[in-house]
Write a protein that holds these residues in place. Structure first.
Motif, PDB file in Angstrom:
ATOM      1  N   LEU A  29       0.846  -1.186  -0.423  1.00 29.95           N
ATOM      2  CA  LEU A  29      -0.104  -0.080  -0.248  1.00 29.95           C
ATOM      3  C   LEU A  29       1.096   1.470  -0.277  1.00 29.95           C
ATOM      4  N   PHE A  30       2.070   1.438   0.626  1.00 31.86           N
ATOM      5  CA  PHE A  30       2.718   2.405   0.692  1.00 31.86           C
ATOM      6  C   PHE A  30       3.377   2.286  -0.589  1.00 31.86           C
ATOM      7  N   GLU A  31       4.337   1.198  -1.583  1.00 35.06           N
ATOM      8  CA  GLU A  31       4.646   1.369  -2.570  1.00 35.06           C
ATOM      9  C   GLU A  31       3.058   2.312  -3.735  1.00 35.06           C
ATOM     10  N   ALA A  32       2.047   1.751  -3.671  1.00 35.54           N
ATOM     11  CA  ALA A  32       0.752   1.837  -4.184  1.00 35.54           C
ATOM     12  C   ALA A  32       0.061   3.927  -4.343  1.00 35.54           C
ATOM     13  N   ALA A  33       0.311   4.228  -2.547  1.00 32.94           N
ATOM     14  CA  ALA A  33       0.054   5.421  -2.381  1.00 32.94           C
ATOM     15  C   ALA A  33       0.984   6.094  -1.288  1.00 32.94           C
ATOM     16  N   GLY A  34       2.122   5.578  -1.001  1.00 29.55           N
ATOM     17  CA  GLY A  34       2.534   5.855   0.052  1.00 29.55           C
ATOM     18  C   GLY A  34       2.671   7.778  -0.132  1.00 29.55           C
ATOM     19  N   ASN A  35       3.340   9.136   0.428  1.00 28.76           N
ATOM     20  CA  ASN A  35       3.004   9.937   0.332  1.00 28.76           C
ATOM     21  C   ASN A  35       1.982  10.776  -1.085  1.00 28.76           C
ATOM     22  N   ASP A  36       1.088  10.466  -1.466  1.00 31.35           N
ATOM     23  CA  ASP A  36       0.320  11.131  -2.581  1.00 31.35           C
ATOM     24  C   ASP A  36      -0.336  12.016  -1.910  1.00 31.35           C
ATOM     25  N   GLU A  37       0.049  13.015  -1.820  1.00 31.80           N
ATOM     26  CA  GLU A  37      -1.364  14.306  -1.165  1.00 31.80           C
ATOM     27  C   GLU A  37      -2.345  13.566  -1.915  1.00 31.80           C
ATOM     28  N   GLU A  38      -3.019  13.302  -3.111  1.00 25.18           N
ATOM     29  CA  GLU A  38      -3.810  14.133  -3.376  1.00 25.18           C
ATOM     30  C   GLU A  38      -4.796  12.204  -3.336  1.00 25.18           C
ATOM     31  N   VAL A  39      -4.689  11.320  -2.969  1.00 24.04           N
ATOM     32  CA  VAL A  39      -4.736   9.612  -2.541  1.00 24.04           C
ATOM     33  C   VAL A  39      -5.566  10.442  -1.396  1.00 24.04           C
ATOM     34  N   PHE A  40      -4.894  11.069  -0.159  1.00 23.97           N
ATOM     35  CA  PHE A  40      -4.808  11.230   0.846  1.00 23.97           C
ATOM     36  C   PHE A  40      -5.430  12.472   1.170  1.00 23.97           C
ATOM     37  N   ARG A  41      -6.213  12.554   0.227  1.00 21.91           N
ATOM     38  CA  ARG A  41      -7.081  14.455  -0.024  1.00 21.91           C
ATOM     39  C   ARG A  41      -8.100  14.419   1.792  1.00 21.91           C
ATOM     40  N   TRP A  42      -9.164  13.622   0.744  1.00 23.86           N
ATOM     41  CA  TRP A  42     -10.304  12.989   2.123  1.00 23.86           C
ATOM     42  C   TRP A  42     -10.102  12.343   2.362  1.00 23.86           C
ATOM     43  N   VAL A  43      -9.134  11.830   2.829  1.00 24.59           N
ATOM     44  CA  VAL A  43      -9.519  10.664   3.800  1.00 24.59           C
ATOM     45  C   VAL A  43      -8.305  11.524   5.607  1.00 24.59           C
ATOM     46  N   PRO A  44      -9.438  11.320   6.337  1.00 29.07           N
ATOM     47  CA  PRO A  44      -8.913  11.856   8.283  1.00 29.07           C
ATOM     48  C   PRO A  44      -8.085  11.404   8.846  1.00 29.07           C
ATOM     49  N   ALA A  46      -3.036  11.252   8.979  1.00 25.93           N
ATOM     50  CA  ALA A  46      -2.366  11.669   8.170  1.00 25.93           C
ATOM     51  C   ALA A  46      -0.995  11.179   6.856  1.00 25.93           C
ATOM     52  N   ILE A  47      -1.088  11.641   6.337  1.00 29.49           N
ATOM     53  CA  ILE A  47      -0.211  11.215   4.905  1.00 29.49           C
ATOM     54  C   ILE A  47       0.949  10.201   5.304  1.00 29.49           C
ATOM     55  N   PRO A  48       0.810   8.811   4.802  1.00 30.31           N
ATOM     56  CA  PRO A  48       2.145   7.997   5.488  1.00 30.31           C
ATOM     57  C   PRO A  48       3.184   8.457   4.621  1.00 30.31           C
ATOM     58  N   THR A  49       4.565   8.746   5.555  1.00 30.87           N
ATOM     59  CA  THR A  49       5.438   9.409   4.357  1.00 30.87           C
ATOM     60  C   THR A  49       6.671   7.987   4.651  1.00 30.87           C
ATOM     61  N   THR A  50       6.242   6.384   5.655  1.00 30.00           N
ATOM     62  CA  THR A  50       7.330   5.729   5.453  1.00 30.00           C
ATOM     63  C   THR A  50       5.982   4.346   5.408  1.00 30.00           C
ATOM     64  N   PRO A  51       6.674   3.056   5.075  1.00 29.19           N
ATOM     65  CA  PRO A  51       5.752   2.358   5.150  1.00 29.19           C
ATOM     66  C   PRO A  51       5.069   1.815   6.619  1.00 29.19           C
ATOM     67  N   ALA A  52       6.243   1.972   7.722  1.00 28.58           N
ATOM     68  CA  ALA A  52       5.981   2.309   8.623  1.00 28.58           C
ATOM     69  C   ALA A  52       4.600   3.134   9.404  1.00 28.58           C
ATOM     70  N   GLU A  53       4.918   4.278   8.877  1.00 23.93           N
ATOM     71  CA  GLU A  53       3.423   4.949   9.310  1.00 23.93           C
ATOM     72  C   GLU A  53       2.582   4.231   8.598  1.00 23.93           C
ATOM     73  N   MET A  54       2.752   3.814   7.167  1.00 22.34           N
ATOM     74  CA  MET A  54       1.445   2.968   6.489  1.00 22.34           C
ATOM     75  C   MET A  54       1.006   1.832   7.253  1.00 22.34           C
ATOM     76  N   ALA A  55       1.811   1.177   7.919  1.00 20.65           N
ATOM     77  CA  ALA A  55       1.170  -0.168   9.113  1.00 20.65           C
ATOM     78  C   ALA A  55       0.446   0.539   9.857  1.00 20.65           C
TER      79      ALA A  55
END
Length: 200
Positions: A29-44, A46-55
């Motif tokens: 999921l980090f490979e698919a969308a990590g750091n992408d502000e537009e993907v997470f624009r409407w998701v409440p 934090a935008i994940p900037t590392t795989p650990a933050e995605m986890a």
């Protein structure tokens, strides 16, 4: 039929498989969308900037008692490309919400969202016996509203100042629903559209 609450399950179509979300999906999921502000624009979240933050984001979703989350696996690659959820399921009220959905940009305007929703709706109405499925989204998120309308959902109303965004501003929530007696027509339409090719 008495409605049943969702339980961990796997839903498989021609293009995607929905399986219970786990922290093990974080790398994909980090490979698919990590750091992408537009993907997470409407998701409440934090935008994940590392795989650990995605986890960490996935764990918060998994630990939410109101949520039954799925990883969306693209069968052509075997990788997770997004997340979608059931929320606030009630057997007594025969209702649940579909939400918390996001996908990596590489699958926007493809069959992924349509088939994911077809699988979720089929399971909700035909296996769980729900009488009502609903969605809500930010009043500024026109892309999401249009996608919900394309499913055959009906606009119900707008709850003003209903949720605070990450930046501290307040959103209005636009509500849509589909009822069990509307599902057969919507299912035929979605099945036909899915067979016709990409549509988002």
């Amino acid at each position: 039929m008495t409605a049943k609450l969702p339980s961990p399950t796997v839903l498989t179509g021609r293009h995607v498989r929905l399986e219970p979300l786990t922290p093990a999906h974080a790398a994909d999921l980090f490979e698919a969308a990590g750091n992408d502000e537009e993907v997470f624009r409407w998701v409440p979240v934090a935008i994940p900037t590392t795989p650990a933050e995605m986890a960490d984001n996935l764990t918060a979703r998994i630990d939410d008692p109101s949520c039954d989350p799925f990883a969306v696996i693209h069968l052509s690659t075997g990788k997770a490309v997004g997340v979608t959820c059931y929320f606030d399921a009630s057997a007594d009220d025969e209702s649940l919400e579909i939400g918390g959905t996001w996908y990596g940009r590489q699958v926007w305007r493809t069959e992924v969202n349509t088939e994911s929703k077809l699988l979720l709706l089929t399971h909700a109405f035909e296996d769980l016996g729900m009488g009502r499925v609903c969605w809500k989204t930010d009043h500024l998120n026109e892309r999401s509203q249009n996608a919900i309308k394309r499913l055959g959902a009906q606009y119900e109303g707008t709850f003003r100042r209903s949720r605070q965004r990450r930046d501290g501003s307040w959103r209005d929530s636009v509500y849509f629903s589909m009822l069990a007696d509307e599902w057969p027509t919507a299912k035929d339409r979605l099945t036909t559209r899915l067979a016709a090719g990409p549509m988002g």
